[in-house]
Design a protein around this motif. Structure first.
Motif, PDB file in Angstrom:
ATOM      1  N   GLN A 232       0.839  -1.211   0.000  1.00  0.00           N
ATOM      2  CA  GLN A 232       0.000   0.000   0.000  1.00  0.00           C
ATOM      3  C   GLN A 232       0.868   1.253   0.000  1.00  0.00           C
ATOM      4  OE1 GLN A 232      -2.407  -0.644   3.487  1.00  0.00           O
ATOM      5  NE2 GLN A 232      -3.968  -1.841   2.386  1.00  0.00           N
ATOM      6  N   LEU A 233       1.911   1.242   0.854  1.00  0.00           N
ATOM      7  CA  LEU A 233       2.828   2.393   0.899  1.00  0.00           C
ATOM      8  C   LEU A 233       3.528   2.582  -0.439  1.00  0.00           C
ATOM      9  CD1 LEU A 233       4.414   1.833   4.428  1.00  0.00           C
ATOM     10  CD2 LEU A 233       3.014   3.774   3.756  1.00  0.00           C
ATOM     11  N   LEU A 234       3.899   1.454  -1.074  1.00  0.00           N
ATOM     12  CA  LEU A 234       4.608   1.524  -2.360  1.00  0.00           C
ATOM     13  C   LEU A 234       3.713   2.133  -3.442  1.00  0.00           C
ATOM     14  CD1 LEU A 234       7.177   0.814  -3.887  1.00  0.00           C
ATOM     15  CD2 LEU A 234       6.253  -1.457  -4.295  1.00  0.00           C
ATOM     16  N   GLN A 235       2.437   1.708  -3.492  1.00  0.00           N
ATOM     17  CA  GLN A 235       1.503   2.271  -4.471  1.00  0.00           C
ATOM     18  C   GLN A 235       1.316   3.770  -4.244  1.00  0.00           C
ATOM     19  OE1 GLN A 235      -2.055  -0.065  -4.165  1.00  0.00           O
ATOM     20  NE2 GLN A 235      -1.143  -1.889  -5.098  1.00  0.00           N
ATOM     21  N   GLU A 236       1.237   4.160  -2.978  1.00  0.00           N
ATOM     22  CA  GLU A 236       1.090   5.573  -2.645  1.00  0.00           C
ATOM     23  C   GLU A 236       2.329   6.365  -3.108  1.00  0.00           C
ATOM     24  OE1 GLU A 236       0.486   8.417   1.316  1.00  0.00           O
ATOM     25  OE2 GLU A 236       0.274   6.235   1.482  1.00  0.00           O
ATOM     26  N   ALA A 237       3.528   5.788  -2.872  1.00  0.00           N
ATOM     27  CA  ALA A 237       4.773   6.452  -3.287  1.00  0.00           C
ATOM     28  C   ALA A 237       4.832   6.605  -4.803  1.00  0.00           C
ATOM     29  CB  ALA A 237       5.982   5.663  -2.788  1.00  0.00           C
ATOM     30  N   GLN A 238       4.418   5.567  -5.546  1.00  0.00           N
ATOM     31  CA  GLN A 238       4.422   5.643  -7.009  1.00  0.00           C
ATOM     32  C   GLN A 238       3.461   6.729  -7.509  1.00  0.00           C
ATOM     33  OE1 GLN A 238       3.468   1.532  -7.666  1.00  0.00           O
ATOM     34  NE2 GLN A 238       5.580   0.961  -8.132  1.00  0.00           N
ATOM     35  N   SER A 239       2.298   6.837  -6.857  1.00  0.00           N
ATOM     36  CA  SER A 239       1.330   7.869  -7.233  1.00  0.00           C
ATOM     37  C   SER A 239       1.900   9.264  -6.966  1.00  0.00           C
ATOM     38  CB  SER A 239       0.035   7.666  -6.447  1.00  0.00           C
ATOM     39  OG  SER A 239      -0.883   8.691  -6.722  1.00  0.00           O
ATOM     40  N   LEU A 240       2.562   9.441  -5.799  1.00  0.00           N
ATOM     41  CA  LEU A 240       3.178  10.730  -5.465  1.00  0.00           C
ATOM     42  C   LEU A 240       4.300  11.083  -6.444  1.00  0.00           C
ATOM     43  CD1 LEU A 240       3.319  10.277  -1.589  1.00  0.00           C
ATOM     44  CD2 LEU A 240       2.009  12.033  -2.787  1.00  0.00           C
ATOM     45  N   LEU A 241       5.029  10.062  -6.880  1.00  0.00           N
ATOM     46  CA  LEU A 241       6.116  10.286  -7.849  1.00  0.00           C
ATOM     47  C   LEU A 241       5.560  10.800  -9.173  1.00  0.00           C
ATOM     48  CD1 LEU A 241       9.160   9.978  -8.384  1.00  0.00           C
ATOM     49  CD2 LEU A 241       8.733   7.631  -9.089  1.00  0.00           C
ATOM     50  N   LYS A 242       4.441  10.212  -9.631  1.00  0.00           N
ATOM     51  CA  LYS A 242       3.812  10.659 -10.878  1.00  0.00           C
ATOM     52  C   LYS A 242       3.297  12.095 -10.759  1.00  0.00           C
ATOM     53  CE  LYS A 242       2.414   6.068 -12.491  1.00  0.00           C
ATOM     54  NZ  LYS A 242       1.261   5.170 -12.737  1.00  0.00           N
ATOM     55  N   GLN A 243       2.828  12.463  -9.540  1.00  0.00           N
ATOM     56  CA  GLN A 243       2.297  13.799  -9.320  1.00  0.00           C
ATOM     57  C   GLN A 243       3.398  14.854  -9.171  1.00  0.00           C
ATOM     58  OE1 GLN A 243      -0.289  13.479  -5.895  1.00  0.00           O
ATOM     59  NE2 GLN A 243      -1.383  11.732  -6.778  1.00  0.00           N
ATOM     60  N   GLY A 244       4.653  14.405  -9.046  1.00  0.00           N
ATOM     61  CA  GLY A 244       5.768  15.340  -8.889  1.00  0.00           C
ATOM     62  C   GLY A 244       6.051  15.713  -7.449  1.00  0.00           C
ATOM     63  N   SER A 245       5.417  15.015  -6.480  1.00  0.00           N
ATOM     64  CA  SER A 245       5.672  15.273  -5.045  1.00  0.00           C
ATOM     65  C   SER A 245       6.830  14.377  -4.608  1.00  0.00           C
ATOM     66  CB  SER A 245       4.406  14.982  -4.227  1.00  0.00           C
ATOM     67  OG  SER A 245       3.329  15.763  -4.669  1.00  0.00           O
ATOM     68  N   PHE A 246       8.040  14.789  -4.963  1.00  0.00           N
ATOM     69  CA  PHE A 246       9.187  13.899  -4.809  1.00  0.00           C
ATOM     70  C   PHE A 246       9.563  13.668  -3.345  1.00  0.00           C
ATOM     71  CE2 PHE A 246      10.061  16.130  -8.974  1.00  0.00           C
ATOM     72  CZ  PHE A 246       9.468  15.127  -9.727  1.00  0.00           C
ATOM     73  N   ASP A 247       9.503  14.711  -2.507  1.00  0.00           N
ATOM     74  CA  ASP A 247       9.867  14.535  -1.094  1.00  0.00           C
ATOM     75  C   ASP A 247       8.901  13.579  -0.399  1.00  0.00           C
ATOM     76  OD1 ASP A 247      12.106  16.193  -1.097  1.00  0.00           O
ATOM     77  OD2 ASP A 247      10.877  17.996  -0.868  1.00  0.00           O
ATOM     78  N   LEU A 248       7.603  13.750  -0.652  1.00  0.00           N
ATOM     79  CA  LEU A 248       6.613  12.842  -0.054  1.00  0.00           C
ATOM     80  C   LEU A 248       6.780  11.423  -0.605  1.00  0.00           C
ATOM     81  CD1 LEU A 248       3.377  15.030  -0.003  1.00  0.00           C
ATOM     82  CD2 LEU A 248       4.626  14.139   1.971  1.00  0.00           C
TER      83      LEU A 248
END
Length: 856
Positions: A40-56
Motif C-alpha cells: 500500500q505504501l509503495l503504491q502511494e509512493a508511485q502515485s506521489l512520484l507521478k504527481q511530482g511530489s518527490f519529497d513525499l
C-alpha cells in the motif's frame, strides 16, 4: 510406571507444540499484514512520484523499504528501492539514487526478475545521460540490452535501449560505434515495419558515414533514402537526398554523376504538391537553389533562394532568414556579383549578431573574407578572416571545454559509483554480521528454551516419582489392612468353630454313645481345617514379604538410576562447557577471518579502481579518434591489453607535412608495461614534437638514449626496453607516396598495388642495461601507390597460443593479409578479430595485442 511417565511426557510435548504453532501462526499473520501495508505504501509512493511530489514520495517509499526489510519481504524491498532511485533522480540527488538502484538490482537478481532488472539498468543509464556521463550511460544501457536479448523481450524495449546507446555514442563523437548501433536499430525498425523510423535511421547513417569519410556507405544510405522518399512522394526529402548524393560524387571526383543528381533536384521544382507546408516549401527551394548554384545556373538559384527568403520572412524566423541571406551571398559571390553578395551577407550579419547566431556568423565572416580578398581589400579581408578564426576557435574551445567537462564529470561519476559500491558492500557485510549475531542470540534463546523445557520435564518426572512413591506406600498400607482383616476373619472363624465345638460337645454328651464315631470324624475334620488355616496364614505372610522385597529392590534400582543420571548430567555439562569454549574460540577466529576478508576485499577494490583509473590515464596518451581519422580516414585498430593496463601503445602525429605512425611493444604487460609505455610515449613526444626530429632511424637512436637515461640503466642494471616500428609518410608527386621506415625488432607488412611486401627492422631493441649507450638504427625508403595499406602489429597477435599451445605464427598472419586485403578496412578488422578469436578459443591471452592497419 514407565507408561505413566511416557503419557506425561506426551502431554507436555504437545502442549509446548501447540504453543509454538500458535505463536508461528500469529507471526505469519503479522508478516502478511506487514507485506500488505508495504505494498500500500509503495503504491502511494508511485502515485506521489507521478504527481511530482518527490519529497513525499521518498518519505513514503522509504517507509515501505524499511518495513519490507524488517519483515524480509524481498519483493517490497526491491520495488521500493527502485521507486527511491527514481525519486532521488528527479531531485538530482544522483548518489542517493544510485545507491538505491544498486540495492534494487541485487534484489531483482535474487527474485529472478530480469524485466525489472532491465528497467533499473535503463534508469541508471538515463540518469547518467542527464549528467552528460555518456560513457557510463552506454555501459548500463548495453547491460540492459544484453539481458533484453537473453529474455527475448518485446522489440520496443530493445529499440528504446538502442536509441539511447546511439545517442550517447554521438554525443561522445564515437561515430563508428554510433553507426554500428544505428545499423542494429535499422534492423529493428524494418522488422517492426516502422517506416518513419527507417527513414530517420537512414538519415543518421548517411550523416555518420560522411563524418567517418565512408563515402561509399554514405552513398548507399542516401540512395536508400531517395527510394523511400519517392514511395512517399516526399519532394523535400528527395531533394536533400539527391543533393547529398551529388556532393558525394563531386567529393569523390565523379563529376558526371554529380551533375546528374543536381539536375534531378532542379526537376523537382515543378512537381511540388499543393498541400506542401510553407516550411517544407522553403527547404525545397533552398535545396533546388543549391543544385542550381552547383550547376552554375546562378539566376535560377537566385530565384529559388528569394522564394525561400520570402517564406522565411513571412514566418519571421530570424535564423533561417540570415541563413538564406548567406545562401544568396554565396550564389552572388560565385557568379561574380560582388556588390550584391556584400549586401546579402551584411543583411545576414545584421540579423545574426543581435541574437548571437554564431553558426550563421561563422559562414558570413568566411564569405566576407573571400569577397574582400577577391576585391584586394587586404585590411578588411584580414579583419573578417580574424573574426572567422576567433569565432571558430571560440566554438572549438567551447566544444573542447564541453568535452573536458564531460570527461571530468565521467571520472567523478565513476569514482562516486565505485565508492557507493564499496559502501554498499561494507553495509551488506555489516548487515550479514548483524544477522549472524541475531541468529546466535536466537539460537541461545532456543537453547535456553530447550533447557527450560528439559527442566520442566524433569520436574514432571520428579512429581511422577513422588506419586509413584505415594502409590507404593498406599499399596503397602492396603496390604497391611488386608492382613489385619484376614486375621480378624480367622479369629471370627475360630470363635464360630469353638462355639460349634461346644454345641457338638453338648450333643456329644447327649448322644455320647450314639455319636462316638461321628465325634472322632469331626475331630479329624477340625484338625484338617486347622492345617488349612495355618497354610493360608503362611501364604499371606509370604505374599507380604514378596511385595516388601519388590518395593525395596525398586527403591534400590531407582537410587542407582538417579546416581547414574546425575553422573551423565555432570558429564554432559562438562562437555557442553568444553563445546561452548571451542565455539567461542572458533567464533573469534571466524570474526578475525571475516574482518581480514573484508579488508582484503576493500583493498582489492581500491587497487582495481586505481588500475582502472591508470587505464584511463594511459588511454589519454593514445591518439584520439578524431586525430586518427583526420590523418588516415580509412583505418582500423585492434587494441587488446592482457590486463587492465597495457605495455603496448601506438603513436600518431602530423608535422611539417609528414604523417608519422608508430606501434610500440614495451617490456612486460600490466602495470610495469604501462609505466614503460608512458615513458615511451613521453620520449617520442619530446623527440618529434619538441626537437622536430622526423627521420625514423634518428628517432629510434634518440629513443634508445632517452630510455637508457630515464631508467638510469647504466647504474641500475635495469633491462627493460621496447620493440617498435615507425613510419614517416609524405607525398612524392602525382599518385605516389614516399614511405620511410625504421624498426627495432619489428616487421612492417605492406599491400602495394595488390602485392604483399615484408619490411624487416633491425635485430636490436630500444633500451637495456647491457647495450651500447648509442645505437645506429637503419632506415628503408619505399615509393608506394596511393591506396597502399600498412599493417603494423606487436608480437602479441602472432605469438598467441591456441588451447594446444600452437602459435598463430607469421606465415598464417601473412596469408590472412593476402586473403582479406581487397576488403574495406572495417571488414578486414572483423576478419582479423575473428581469426584471432577462433585460434585462441578459451586459451589464456599471453601478451598485450595491438594491430593497426591504415590506407594511404
Amino acid at each position: 510406571m514407565n507408561r505413566r511417565i511416557f503419557r506425561l511426557y506426551y502431554f507436555a510435548f504437545y502442549a509446548l507444540l501447540a504453543t509454538t504453532i500458535h505463536f508461528n501462526a500469529e507471526a505469519q499473520e503479522k508478516e502478511a499484514a506487514d507485506s500488505v501495508k508495504s505494498n500500500q505504501l509503495l503504491q502511494e509512493a508511485q502515485s506521489l512520484l507521478k504527481q511530482g511530489s518527490f519529497d513525499l514520495a521518498i518519505s513514503t517509499a522509504r517507509n515501505a523499504y524499511e518495513l519490507s526489510k524488517k519483515t524480509s519481504y524481498l519483493t517490497g524491498e526491491a520495488n521500493s528501492s527502485h521507486v527511491l532511485g527514481k525519486a532521488y533522480t528527479e531531485k538530482k540527488e544522483y548518489n542517493e539514487a544510485l545507491k538505491y538502484y544498486f540495492v534494487a538490482i541485487q534484489a531483482f537478481d535474487l527474485l529472478n526478475n530480469p524485466q525489472m532488472n532491465i528497467n533499473t539498468l535503463a534508469d541508471i543509464g538515463s540518469m547518467y545521460q542527464t549528467q552528460d556521463a555518456h560513457g557510463q550511460a552506454i555501459s548500463y544501457f548495453e547491460k540492459a540490452l544484453k539481458k533484453a536479448y537473453e529474455i527475448k523481450s518485446e522489440p520496443r524495449l530493445r529499440i528504446v535501449l538502442l536509441e539511447n546507446i546511439a545517442y550517447s555514442y554521438k554525443q561522445l563523437e564515437d561515430y563508428p560505434h554510433a553507426m554500428t548501433t544505428e545499423t542494429k536499430l535499422l534492423s529493428e525498425y524494418e522488422r517492426t515495419g516502422n517506416k518513419a523510423k527507417v527513414i530517420d535511421t537512414y538519415k543518421e547513417l548517411s550523416l555518420l558515414s560522411e563524418l567517418n569519410k565512408q563515402y561509399r556507405s554514405a552513398l548507399k544510405y542516401n540512395t536508400e533514402l531517395a527510394e523511400e522518399y519517392k514511395k512517399n512522394n516526399d519532394l523535400v526529402g528527395l531533394s536533400s537526398a539527391y543533393n547529398n548524393i551529388g556532393f558525394i560524387y563531386k567529393r569523390t571526383g565523379d563529376l558526371k554523376a554529380s551533375l546528374e543528381y543536381f539536375n534531378k533536384v532542379t526537376e523537382l521544382v515543378n512537381k511540388q504538391p499543393a498541400k506542401l507546408t510553407e516550411g517544407d516549401k522553403a527547404l525545397l527551394h533552398i535545396n533546388i537553389g543549391v543544385a542550381y548554384t552547383t550547376l552554375k545556373s546562378y539566376t535560377r538559384a537566385k530565384e529559388n533562394y528569394h522564394i525561400a527568403l520570402k517564406i522565411r520572412e513571412k514566418e519571421e524566423n530570424s535564423i533561417e532568414i540570415a541563413n538564406t541571406q548567406n545562401y544568396l551571398a554565396g550564389n552572388y559571390y560565385v557568379s561574380g556579383n560582388v556588390s550584391q553578395a556584400l549586401k546579402s551577407v551584411s543583411d545576414a550579419i545584421e540579423i545574426a549578431e543581435p541574437i548571437n547566431a554564431e553558426e550563421v556568423l561563422l559562414t558570413s565572416y568566411k564569405i566576407l573574407h573571400m569577397i574582400y580578398t577577391q576585391d584586394n581589400n587586404t585590411t578588411k579581408a584580414k579583419k573578417y578572416l580574424e573574426l572567422h578564426r576567433e569565432l571558430n576557435e571560440k566554438l572549438k574551445e567551447q566544444e573542447k571545454a564541453k568535452k573536458q567537462e564531460m570527461l571530468k564529470k565521467q571520472l567523478e561519476i565513476e569514482r562516486n559509483e565505485e565508492e557507493i559500491k564499496t559502501l554498499l558492500a561494507e553495509e551488506e557485510r555489516a548487515a550479514v554480521e548483524s544477522e549472524r549475531k541475531e541468529n546466535e542470540i536466537k539460537l541461545k534463546e532456543k537453547e535456553l528454551a530447550l533447557l527450560k523445557r528439559d527442566q520442566e520435564l524433569r520436574e514432571i518426572e520428579y512429581k511422577n516419582q513422588l506419586l509413584e512413591k505415594e502409590r507404593t506406600e498406599q499399596a503397602l498400607a492396603l496390604a497391611q489392612q488386608q492382613l489385619e482383616t484376614e486375621k480378624k476373619n480367622r479369629e471370627l472363624v475360630s470363635l464360630e468353630k469353638e462355639k460349634e465345638l461346644q454345641n457338638l460337645e453338648l450333643k456329644r454328651k447327649a448322644l455320647e454313645d450314639e455319636k462316638q464315631k461321628k465325634a472322632i470324624q469331626l475331630l479329624e475334620a477340625d484338625k484338617k481345617l486347622q492345617d488349612e488355616q495355618l497354610k493360608y496364614t503362611y501364604w499371606m505372610f509370604g505374599l507380604f514379604a514378596l511385595i516388601l522385597t519388590i518395593i525395596i529392590i525398586s527403591f534400590i534400582q531407582k537410587r542407582k538410576a538417579n546416581k547414574k543420571l546425575k553422573a551423565q548430567q555432570l558429564q554432559i555439562t562438562n562437555q557442553n562447557n568444553e563445546l561452548q569454549h571451542n565455539m567461542e574460540e572458533l567464533q573469534a577466529t571466524q570474526e578475525e577471518l571475516e574482518s581480514q576478508k573484508g579488508q582484503l576485499e576493500i583493498q582489492h577494490r581500491k587497487i582495481t579502481f586505481s588500475i582502472q583509473y591508470a587505464q584511463r590515464i594511459q588511454s589519454s596518451i593514445l591518439p584520439s579518434n578524431s586525430l586518427i581519422n583526420s590523418l588516415f580516414p580509412e583505418n582500423f585498430i585492434t587494441y587488446l591489453p592482457k590486463d587492465i593496463v597495457s605495455g603496448d601503445f601506438y603513436w600518431m602525429e602530423e608535422t611539417e607535412g609528414k604523417k608519422i605512425v608508430s606501434i610500440v611493444d614495451c617490456t612486460g604487460h600490466g602495470v610495469p608495461g604501462a609505466l614503460m609505455s608512458m615513458i615511451g610515449s613521453t620520449t617520442l613526444n619530446e623527440i618529434i614534437n619538441q626537437k622536430g626530429i622526423t627521420d625514423p632511424a634518428e628517432v629510434l637512436n634518440k629513443l634508445h638514449e632517452g630510455v637508457r637515461t630515464k631508467l638510469s640503466q647504466e647504474e641500475s642494471q635495469n633491462h627493460d626496453g621496447m620493440d617498435l616500428g615507425i613510419c614517416v609518410i609524405e607525398p612524392n608527386g602525382g599518385q605516389k607516396v614516399k614511405l620511410t621506415y625504421a624498426g627495432a625488432k619489428h616487421t612492417l607488412y605492406i599491400i602495394n598495388d595488390g602485392e604483399l611486401l615484408e619490411v624487416n627492422g633491425d635485430r636490436k631493441s630500444i633500451g637495456g642495461a647491457n647495450t651500447a649507450a648509442q645505437r645506429d638504427f637503419s632506415r628503408q625508403t619505399l615509393e608506394l601507390c596511393q591506396g597502399a595499406i600498412l599493417y603494423l602489429t606487436t608480437d602479441g597477435y602472432i605469438d598467441q597460443n591456441c588451447p594446444n599451445r600452437k602459435r598463430f605464427n607469421k606465415k598464417r598472419f601473412k596469408s590472412l593479409i593476402e586473403e582479406v586485403h581487397h576488403l574495406d578496412l572495417q571488414s578486414q578488422k572483423e576478419y582479423f578479430d575473428k581469426a584471432l578469436a577462433d585460434h585462441k578459443k578459451d586459451a589464456e591471452q599471453r601478451d598485450d595485442i595491438t594491430l593497426i592497419a591504415i590506407k594511404i
